[in-house]
Design a protein around this motif. Structure first.
Motif, PDB file in Angstrom:
ATOM      1  N   TYR A   1       0.840  -1.196   0.000  1.00  0.00           N
ATOM      2  CA  TYR A   1       0.000   0.000   0.000  1.00  0.00           C
ATOM      3  C   TYR A   1       0.877   1.250   0.000  1.00  0.00           C
ATOM      4  O   TYR A   1       2.012   1.244   0.483  1.00  0.00           O
ATOM      5  N   LEU A   2       0.331   2.309  -0.539  1.00  0.00           N
ATOM      6  CA  LEU A   2       1.067   3.567  -0.634  1.00  0.00           C
ATOM      7  C   LEU A   2       0.986   4.296   0.704  1.00  0.00           C
ATOM      8  O   LEU A   2       0.311   5.318   0.859  1.00  0.00           O
ATOM      9  N   ILE A   3       1.689   3.746   1.699  1.00  0.00           N
ATOM     10  CA  ILE A   3       1.684   4.311   3.051  1.00  0.00           C
ATOM     11  C   ILE A   3       3.133   4.407   3.519  1.00  0.00           C
ATOM     12  O   ILE A   3       3.848   3.407   3.550  1.00  0.00           O
TER      13      ILE A   3
ATOM     14  N   GLY B   1      -0.431  -3.687   6.136  1.00  0.00           N
ATOM     15  CA  GLY B   1      -1.102  -3.046   5.006  1.00  0.00           C
ATOM     16  C   GLY B   1      -1.851  -1.803   5.438  1.00  0.00           C
ATOM     17  O   GLY B   1      -1.287  -0.886   6.053  1.00  0.00           O
ATOM     18  N   ASP B   2      -3.139  -1.770   5.138  1.00  0.00           N
ATOM     19  CA  ASP B   2      -3.943  -0.588   5.447  1.00  0.00           C
ATOM     20  C   ASP B   2      -4.828  -0.812   6.670  1.00  0.00           C
ATOM     21  O   ASP B   2      -5.892  -0.217   6.792  1.00  0.00           O
ATOM     22  N   ARG B   3      -4.363  -1.679   7.609  1.00  0.00           N
ATOM     23  CA  ARG B   3      -5.119  -1.927   8.835  1.00  0.00           C
ATOM     24  C   ARG B   3      -4.188  -1.891  10.032  1.00  0.00           C
ATOM     25  O   ARG B   3      -3.043  -2.347   9.960  1.00  0.00           O
ATOM     26  N   MET B   4      -4.682  -1.325  11.119  1.00  0.00           N
ATOM     27  CA  MET B   4      -3.928  -1.277  12.366  1.00  0.00           C
ATOM     28  C   MET B   4      -4.729  -1.961  13.460  1.00  0.00           C
ATOM     29  O   MET B   4      -5.888  -1.623  13.703  1.00  0.00           O
TER      30      MET B   4
ATOM     31  N   GLY C   1      -4.036  11.014   3.508  1.00  0.00           N
ATOM     32  CA  GLY C   1      -3.698  11.983   4.541  1.00  0.00           C
ATOM     33  C   GLY C   1      -2.786  11.347   5.573  1.00  0.00           C
ATOM     34  O   GLY C   1      -2.214  10.282   5.362  1.00  0.00           O
ATOM     35  N   SER C   2      -2.653  12.017   6.707  1.00  0.00           N
ATOM     36  CA  SER C   2      -1.730  11.584   7.747  1.00  0.00           C
ATOM     37  C   SER C   2      -2.471  11.069   8.969  1.00  0.00           C
ATOM     38  O   SER C   2      -3.366  11.732   9.498  1.00  0.00           O
ATOM     39  N   TYR C   3      -2.096   9.866   9.396  1.00  0.00           N
ATOM     40  CA  TYR C   3      -2.549   9.294  10.658  1.00  0.00           C
ATOM     41  C   TYR C   3      -1.410   9.409  11.664  1.00  0.00           C
ATOM     42  O   TYR C   3      -0.237   9.303  11.293  1.00  0.00           O
ATOM     43  N   HIS C   4      -1.759   9.604  12.937  1.00  0.00           N
ATOM     44  CA  HIS C   4      -0.745   9.663  13.983  1.00  0.00           C
ATOM     45  C   HIS C   4      -1.153   8.731  15.119  1.00  0.00           C
ATOM     46  O   HIS C   4      -2.279   8.798  15.612  1.00  0.00           O
TER      47      HIS C   4
ATOM     48  N   GLN D   1      -0.793   7.897   0.835  1.00  0.00           N
ATOM     49  CA  GLN D   1      -0.748   8.659  -0.394  1.00  0.00           C
ATOM     50  C   GLN D   1      -1.999   8.412  -1.218  1.00  0.00           C
ATOM     51  O   GLN D   1      -2.607   7.343  -1.167  1.00  0.00           O
ATOM     52  N   GLU D   2      -2.349   9.390  -1.984  1.00  0.00           N
ATOM     53  CA  GLU D   2      -3.551   9.308  -2.812  1.00  0.00           C
ATOM     54  C   GLU D   2      -3.199   8.738  -4.178  1.00  0.00           C
ATOM     55  O   GLU D   2      -2.229   9.167  -4.811  1.00  0.00           O
TER      56      GLU D   2
END
Length: 827
Positions: free
Chosen positions: A209-211, A336-339, A619-622, A686-687
């Motif tokens: 993933y684009l992260i 991936g796209d899961r936390m 966008g940004s996750y923290h 990233q988009e």
């Protein structure tokens, strides 16, 4: 009859020139068909199940001379004339929805190419299909055009790391115990015991993933010397799980990317438990992740973290030096796209999403006045007390109940009422039946009559009447219970009285072993098996006084005696607590370790609070994992500091820990209570761009091969590098560096705060503070590293930080063998 080399039985009579023409025509048609296939783009559609969800996966096979596609979508002929692209649709709850997504993406590819697929994929993320739009159950998803490509794809195993065995038709994996038979299109795994290969599911085909992930951790105390205290929180940052697994011989090639794990441990009581967990958690994580090559669903990741916590807890309870200590933890596992975020005890986990939403975990495990957790503690027999803290505040805490037991009747009425209410946990003690008294219905009535006159409400003064009523009711109930038990079985009643007398009052969290042996009637040195047999015999005797349908003892006094027997067994097999160290009450209802609060009956549990969060919005996750001391800050204060340093996680963690430690110090808290720790991680999603893929020339223009940066270097005494040739001039004639790493971090943090107000003074700060020779360069070149090309630094983390900066952006605090740096990109 034959003529020459020809036979009239085999010759068809067709001239040779005609046979040659027919063969040439067949070859021409075959070549034409091969050219057609080579110029036809194919989209192979599959629907995959990932846990409880479904998604479509489109494999785009794009030839170089694809006439139907725009030139921008075709591969570079020099690359071999073929390009394979995988596109995944959004996760759906129904398979039919995933199939519909796949049909849309495939149609877009055939119509306008790869760019249209990207555009439609973005659109599908917010698309909800109506039931009437969904395809029928069992609809065919393959096309005649992609049949050959499907067979071709099936001839090779999924993922990387496969090699074909010599003189064999199957593949084996270089890291995992797996094999693939292309003829059968079947995967096999080797059994651990026999080594025999048995069929298994295909390994998960990982998705990158684009992260972008960045992370940092900090620990701050009252003084730098406090950072070495045994009570300090401990952190673990595994930013690249796949690389870590490779180094530890645990293959994790099948994990979606990014794959990271961040952990924070903190002591609840003692220090050994947190230290043990911090040393062992990573080996358990890697071993469990590599145990299956399939997709890790949300349910599986939650189960993974629970199983690690259960194993750590079980091992702690068996450690003589650590079993009575306790630990809290917060862990974040990103695949991936899961936390998957889990907390246990007094630590917290905070997730800040791009839209500003805040999710907090870790607020459910403190002892409270009321609520579900308090109800559970009361039901398990925990005693909640108000415990004064070292900083002067008081907090609710839980401990194993300490129950005094006195049978001697007091002469004073007020004292006797108090004895009955507070020091008579069973019916025999309530009536004042001591070890010397006989136990029968007649004796019980005699004691009742004497006691009733002393505690009767009519004979009590006005200020004692309510307490007297309560005491009198307890005495009456005690008489009824003893009479009922004596009628049921006289010998069992006498045995019950003996057990309760031997157990005496409970004045410690762990029963002394001498008491346990006395209660069970054992000699010193008796084996555990004998103790268990004695306890079982006593429980069978108590069952004669009555049991419920589910087997539980019906009489409360019998149930109390049975619990005492369990405590006696636990005392005989548990390690003895350390001498001189009390097992004080704890402020949390859930933690690792704490054997005295988990056995024989669990008052404190190790069940974590756990949730799975998607990190798929651009966008940004923290993420912030926060120790107990950071509760001096509100959630809003933590969020404001995360937003103040959005792309500098190390700096953000330092600011949070520093502010929290200062707040605790202002409350006159002891050094250990002022140790504040924070782990901060940033995830930049990233988009996906919907425009056409760039041409080769445009890609070359967009690539950044070199940057120009200024930097500030601060050294500290903990560096392993004895001499730094690039700092000899700057440090010439100066004393050896004596600052600690924590001091260097604080100095750089002060500079970063100044740069937030005015980023144009970086060269001024570099000339004044940097301990690199570059600080001596004139004017605005102070600290200038010059043009830095990729691969020229020699320090990967430093180079990654340089090329990750935007123009005129200031970096996070970077640690290298030379010292600590901050960097500003200027070109």
């Amino acid at each position: 009859m034959t003529s020459g080399n020809f036979s009239d039985k085999t010759w068809s009579g067709t001239p040779m020139w005609q046979i040659a023409e027919e063969l040439e025509e067949q070859r021409r048609k075959r070549d034409e068909e091969d050219r057609r296939k080579a110029s036809t783009p194919v989209a192979v559609l599959n629907v995959k199940a990932e846990g409880e969800h479904f998604l479509c996966e489109l494999t785009l096979l794009i030839p170089a001379n694809a006439a139907k596609l725009p030139p921008e979508s075709r591969p570079d002929p020099s690359s071999g004339g073929f390009r394979e692209v995988k596109v995944r649709g959004p996760r759906r709850s129904l398979r039919a929805e995933a199939v519909k997504d796949g049909f849309e993406l495939r149609a877009g590819f055939h119509e306008k190419g790869e760019a249209e697929v990207a555009r439609r994929c973005r659109h599908l993320r917010s698309k909800t299909w109506a039931a009437t739009e969904l395809p029928a159950e069992g609809v065919r998803i393959d096309e005649d055009e992609d049949k050959e490509q499907r067979l071709r794809l099936a001839q090779r195993p999924r993922g990387t790391g496969w090699s074909r065995q010599k003189d064999a038709e199957f593949f084996v994996h270089t890291h995992a115990p797996m094999a693939y038979d292309p003829k059968k299109m079947q995967y096999f795994t080797a059994e651990a015991t026999t080594g025999r290969h048995v069929p298994c599911d295909a390994p998960h085909d990982p998705v990158e993933y684009l992260i972008n992930v960045s992370a940092g951790a900090s620990l701050v105390g009252k003084g730098d010397a406090d950072l070495a205290l045994a009570e300090r929180p401990r952190t673990l940052l595994l930013k690249e799980l796949v690389l870590t697994g490779r180094a530890m011989k645990k293959p994790l090639f099948f994990l979606d990317q990014p794959a990271s794990c961040f952990v924070l441990f903190e002591s609840v009581r003692g220090t050994a438990a947190a230290e043990y967990c911090a040393k062992n958690v990573h080996t358990k994580l890697l071993a469990k992740l590599s145990s299956t090559l399939q997709y890790w669903s949300d349910t599986m990741t939650q189960g993974l973290i629970r199983s690690i916590i259960e194993e750590l807890d079980a091992e702690l309870l068996q450690q003589p030096a650590a079993c009575y200590d306790g630990a809290a933890l917060a862990v974040a596992l990103v695949l991936g796209d899961r936390m998957t975020l889990a907390t246990l005890g007094g630590v917290r986990g905070l997730l800040l999403s791009p839209g500003g939403g805040v999710r907090m975990l870790g607020d459910r495990h403190f002892v409270e006045e009321e609520g579900p957790e308090r109800q559970r503690l009361d039901a398990c027999g925990g005693e909640v007390v108000c415990r004064e803290q070292e900083d002067g505040s008081s907090k609710l805490s839980v401990r194993r109940p300490l129950r005094p037991r006195r049978t001697a009747v007091a002469q004073d009425q007020a004292a006797e009422i108090q004895r009955v209410l507070e020091a008579a946990p069973d019916s025999f003690a309530a009536l004042g039946l001591g070890a010397e008294d006989s136990v029968d219905a007649k004796s019980a009535k005699v004691h009742y009559r004497k006691l009733a006159l002393k505690v009767h409400p009519d004979k009590a003064p006005g200020d004692l009447k309510e307490h007297a009523k309560e005491a009198f009711a307890k005495v009456e109930a005690a008489l009824e219970r003893i009479e009922a038990m004596y009628d049921a079985d006289a010998k069992a009643t006498i045995e019950l009285h003996r057990l309760l007398e031997l157990a005496g009052e409970v004045d410690s969290a762990v029963m002394p072993r001498s008491w346990a042996r006395s209660l069970l009637g054992l000699e010193e040195g008796a084996q555990l098996e004998e103790a268990e047999q004695k306890a079982e015999e006593c429980k069978k005797t108590l069952q004669k006084l009555g049991v419920f349908a589910d087997g539980r003892l019906a009489q409360p006094d019998a149930a109390r005696a049975a619990a005492m027997l369990d405590e006696a067994l636990e005392a005989l097999q548990a390690p003895a607590p350390k001498e001189g160290i009390g097992l004080e009450a704890v402020m949390v209802s859930r933690a690792l370790g704490l054997r005295d609060l988990k056995r024989p009956k669990a008052i404190v549990t190790s069940e974590p609070q756990i949730e799975v969060f998607p990190i798929d919005t651009p966008g940004s996750y923290h993420l912030a994992l926060l120790s107990r001391a950071t509760r001096a800050l509100s959630d809003e204060e933590v969020v404001s500091r995360l937003r103040g340093f959005p792309r500098q996680p190390k700096t953000a963690s330092l600011v949070i820990a520093q502010t929290a430690s200062e707040a605790m110090s202002s409350r006159q808290a002891p050094p250990a209570a002022c140790l504040a720790s924070a782990v901060v991680a940033g995830f930049e999603v990233q988009e996906d761009k919907a425009e056409e893929p760039p041409t080769k020339k445009a890609r070359a223009e967009q690539a950044v091969d070199k940057v120009r940066c200024l930097h500030i270097l601060l050294k500290h005494k903990d560096l392993r590098m004895a001499k730094d040739p690039e700092s000899q001039v700057r440090l010439k004639g100066k004393p050896l560096v004596s600052r600690t790493q924590a001091q260097a971090e604080r100095e750089l943090l002060a500079m970063q705060r100044s740069l937030l107000e005015n980023p144009n003074i970086f060269h001024v700060l570099a000339r004044k503070h940097s301990e690199c020779d570059t600080a001596m360069q004139p004017g605005q070149s102070a600290g200038d590293l010059g043009w830095v090309s990729r691969g020229s630094c020699g320090i990967p983390q430093f180079e990654a930080a340089l090329f990750g900066l935007k123009a005129y952006e200031v970096s996070d605090i970077i640690s290298t063998p030379r010292g600590l740096h901050i960097v500003q990109r200027i070109a």
